[in-house]
Scaffold this active site. Structure first.
Site, short mmCIF file in Angstrom:
data_model
loop_
_atom_site.label_atom_id
_atom_site.label_comp_id
_atom_site.label_asym_id
_atom_site.label_seq_id
_atom_site.Cartn_x
_atom_site.Cartn_y
_atom_site.Cartn_z
N ILE A 137 19.91 -3.45 68.87
CA ILE A 137 21.38 -3.81 67.60
C ILE A 137 20.64 -3.77 66.63
CG2 ILE A 137 23.35 -4.17 67.47
CD1 ILE A 137 23.94 -4.66 69.94
N ASP A 170 13.56 -6.12 57.83
CA ASP A 170 14.58 -5.26 57.11
C ASP A 170 14.30 -3.51 57.08
OD1 ASP A 170 15.21 -3.83 54.80
OD2 ASP A 170 14.57 -5.49 53.43
N ASN A 201 23.09 0.61 63.80
CA ASN A 201 24.42 0.48 62.97
C ASN A 201 23.83 -0.30 62.08
OD1 ASN A 201 27.20 -0.86 62.97
ND2 ASN A 201 25.72 -2.60 63.10
N TYR A 231 26.72 7.35 48.96
CA TYR A 231 27.33 6.50 50.26
C TYR A 231 27.51 7.64 51.10
CZ TYR A 231 29.09 4.52 53.68
OH TYR A 231 29.59 3.97 55.51
N LYS A 256 25.86 8.88 54.56
CA LYS A 256 26.18 9.35 56.10
C LYS A 256 26.22 10.99 56.35
CE LYS A 256 26.94 4.88 57.02
NZ LYS A 256 26.32 4.46 57.99
N VAL A 287 37.78 0.05 58.62
CA VAL A 287 36.74 -1.78 59.50
C VAL A 287 36.67 -3.01 58.50
CG1 VAL A 287 35.79 -2.24 61.48
CG2 VAL A 287 35.41 0.52 61.08
P1 NDP Z 1 28.43 -4.77 57.67
O1 NDP Z 1 28.82 -5.90 56.25
O2 NDP Z 1 29.43 -6.30 58.30
O3 NDP Z 1 27.56 -5.89 58.30
C1 NDP Z 1 26.16 -4.27 57.88
C2 NDP Z 1 24.95 -5.01 58.68
O4 NDP Z 1 24.31 -4.57 58.04
C3 NDP Z 1 24.70 -6.84 58.68
O5 NDP Z 1 24.37 -7.08 60.12
C4 NDP Z 1 23.28 -6.33 57.56
O6 NDP Z 1 22.50 -7.61 58.04
C5 NDP Z 1 22.43 -4.98 58.44
N1 NDP Z 1 21.72 -5.20 57.00
C6 NDP Z 1 22.06 -4.38 56.28
N2 NDP Z 1 21.12 -4.34 55.08
C7 NDP Z 1 20.19 -3.90 56.13
C8 NDP Z 1 18.57 -4.21 57.09
N3 NDP Z 1 17.67 -4.03 54.96
N4 NDP Z 1 18.32 -4.17 57.02
C9 NDP Z 1 18.66 -4.84 57.91
N5 NDP Z 1 19.72 -4.71 58.38
C10 NDP Z 1 20.35 -4.98 57.97
O7 NDP Z 1 29.30 -3.60 57.50
P2 NDP Z 1 29.83 -2.84 59.51
O8 NDP Z 1 30.04 -4.41 60.28
O9 NDP Z 1 30.95 -2.90 58.88
O10 NDP Z 1 28.20 -1.77 58.38
C11 NDP Z 1 28.37 -1.39 59.63
C12 NDP Z 1 27.73 0.14 59.68
O11 NDP Z 1 29.11 0.79 59.93
C13 NDP Z 1 27.59 0.40 58.84
O12 NDP Z 1 25.94 1.52 58.97
C14 NDP Z 1 28.53 1.18 58.06
O13 NDP Z 1 27.66 1.96 57.01
C15 NDP Z 1 29.15 1.73 58.46
N6 NDP Z 1 30.82 1.67 59.05
C16 NDP Z 1 31.38 0.91 58.19
C17 NDP Z 1 32.68 0.75 57.91
C18 NDP Z 1 33.86 -0.59 57.28
O14 NDP Z 1 35.04 0.26 57.10
N7 NDP Z 1 33.32 -1.42 57.35
C19 NDP Z 1 33.17 2.07 58.35
C20 NDP Z 1 32.58 3.48 58.90
C21 NDP Z 1 30.52 3.01 59.02
P3 NDP Z 1 21.59 -8.27 57.31
O15 NDP Z 1 22.46 -8.49 55.97
O16 NDP Z 1 21.57 -9.80 57.91
O17 NDP Z 1 20.37 -7.93 56.79
C1 8X3 Z 2 32.75 3.11 55.32
C2 8X3 Z 2 34.28 3.37 55.26
O1 8X3 Z 2 36.36 4.70 53.95
O2 8X3 Z 2 34.89 3.28 52.95
O3 8X3 Z 2 32.11 3.67 56.05
O4 8X3 Z 2 33.28 5.64 53.65
S1 8X3 Z 2 34.70 3.82 53.56
#
Ligand code: NDP
Ligand code: 8X3
Length: 260
Positions: free
Chosen positions: A11, A64, A91, A157, A161, A190
Site C-alpha cells: 500500500i 518518497d 494510493n 490535480y 487524476k 473523503v
Molecule cells: P492523505 O493526505 O490523508 O494521505 C495521502 C498519503 O499519500 C499519505 O500517506 C502520504 O504519506 C502519501 N504520500 C504523499 N506523497 C507521497 C510521496 N511522495 N511518497 C510517498 N507517499 C506519499 O489523503 P487521502 O488519504 O485522502 O489520499 C489518498 C489518495 O486518495 C490520493 O491519491 C488522493 O488523490 C485520493 N483521493 C482522495 C480524496 C479525498 O477526498 N480525500 C478523494 C478522491 C481521491 P507521507 O506524507 O507520509 O509520505
Molecule cells: C479528491 C476529491 O473533489 O477534491 O480527489 O477532487 S476532490
C-alpha cells in the site's frame, strides 16, 4: 475464514487517510502488508499496531514515490519473502492549492505530477513484472472523481487524476492476456488529511470542505478496495466511483447551512 490469509499487499500512502484505512481492512483479512510513505514514525506505529492485533507481518518502508532511484533500490532490496506481492494499492497522492493556471506555483504542479502520475508508474513498473511471472496479481489504483470531471481550481490535480484513469485503462489493455486484474476506485469527498495538505496546513480552511454534509470515511474506500480484490478470479471490477450520498458531482454537494 480470513479472505487474504498469507497474501502480501503493498500500500502506498499508508501513513494516513485512505491508505491507512486499507491497511486496517486488509490486516483484518490477514494479509501481510508492505506499508509505504515518507513519515517513518507513522508507518512504524501502524505496523506495530496491526501486527499485534492480527496474525500478520508488516514491513514499514520509508519511500518518497517521486524518487525513482530510491524506489528501484529499496524495492529491489526487499527480503525474498516480501518480494512476492499479490496486491498493489497505488494510493499515495496529493493536491496542492486551487490556484488558476496563470497564477499558480509551478512547483505545486511538479509535486502533483511527480507523485500522482510518475510515482504511481514507477511503483507499478517495479511490482507488475513479478506478478506476471507468478501469473497472479491485483493492481488497484486510487483515482478520483477528479479523473472524470474538472472543477474550478482543480486544473492540474484533475489532469493528474485523468492521467491515472488513462494509465489504469492502458495497463488493463496491456495485461488483458494474463490473469492479472487492474481496477480503479474513484472517490468523491473523503474526510482525510487531503485538504489539509492541499491548503498547506490551513486546517480551518480544510475543515470547511467537509462541513454541512456527511463526507465519506477512509474506511468506506478501503471497503471498496477490499471488495474488488475478493471477487472470483474471473471477475475484474474495472472502475468504481464512490460518492457520499450528499454528493452528485464534483461541484454538486448538498450542504446544510453551517452555524459557527
Ligand atoms: P492523505 O493526505 O490523508 O494521505 C495521502 C498519503 O499519500 C499519505 O500517506 C502520504 O504519506 C502519501 N504520500 C504523499 N506523497 C507521497 C510521496 N511522495 N511518497 C510517498 N507517499 C506519499 O489523503 P487521502 O488519504 O485522502 O489520499 C489518498 C489518495 O486518495 C490520493 O491519491 C488522493 O488523490 C485520493 N483521493 C482522495 C480524496 C479525498 O477526498 N480525500 C478523494 C478522491 C481521491 P507521507 O506524507 O507520509 O509520505
Ligand atoms: C479528491 C476529491 O473533489 O477534491 O480527489 O477532487 S476532490
Amino acid at each position: 475464514m480470513a479472505k487474504l490469509k498469507g497474501k502480501i499487499t503493498l500500500i502506498t500512502g499508508a501513513s494516513s487517510g485512505i491508505g491507512e484505512a486499507c491497511a486496517h481492512a486488509f490486516a483484518g483479512e490477514e494479509s501481510n502488508l508492505i506499508l509505504i510513505g515518507r513519515r517513518t514514525d507513522r508507518l512504524e506505529k501502524l505496523a506495530d499496531q496491526l501486527s499485534q492485533q492480527y496474525p500478520i507481518e508488516c514491513l514499514p518502508l520509508t519511500l518518497d514515490i517521486r524518487n525513482k532511484t530510491q524506489i528501484n533500490e529499496r524495492m529491489s532490496a526487499l527480503p525474498p519473502k516480501w518480494q512476492t506481492i499479490d496486491i498493489l494499492i497505488n494510493n499515495a497522492g496529493l493536491a496542492r492549492g486551487l490556484d488558476k493556471i496563470p497564477h499558480a506555483d509551478t512547483d505545486d504542479w511538479d509535486e502533483m505530477i511527480d507523485t500522482n502520475i510518475k510515482g504511481l508508474l514507477y511503483i507499478t513498473r517495479m511490482v507488475v513484472p513479478g506478478m506476471l511471472e507468478r501469473r497472479q496479481g491485483d493492481i488497484v489504483n486510487i483515482g478520483s472523481i477528479a479523473g472524470h470531471e474538472v472543477y474550478a481550481g482543480g486544473n492540474i490535480y484533475c489532469a493528474t487524476k485523468h492521467a491515472v484513469d488513462a494509465i489504469t485503462k492502458g495497463l488493463r489493455i496491456d495485461l488483458v492476456d494474463t490473469p492479472l486484474r487492474v481496477s480503479t476506485v474513484d472517490p468523491g469527498l473523503v474526510e482525510t488529511e487531503f485538504s489539509n495538505v492541499r491548503f498547506r496546513g490551513d486546517s480551518e480552511r480544510a475543515k470547511t470542505v467537509y462541513q454541512g454534509y456527511q463526507p465519506l470515511h477512509s474506511a468506506d474506500i478501503a471497503d471498496a478496495v477490499l471488495y474488488i480484490v475478493t471477487r472470483h478470479p474471473h471477475v475484474q471490477i474495472a472502475e468504481m466511483i464512490v460518492f457520499p450520498t450528499d454528493q452528485a458531482s464534483s461541484a454538486i454537494v448538498h450542504k446544510q447551512k453551517h452555524n459557527g
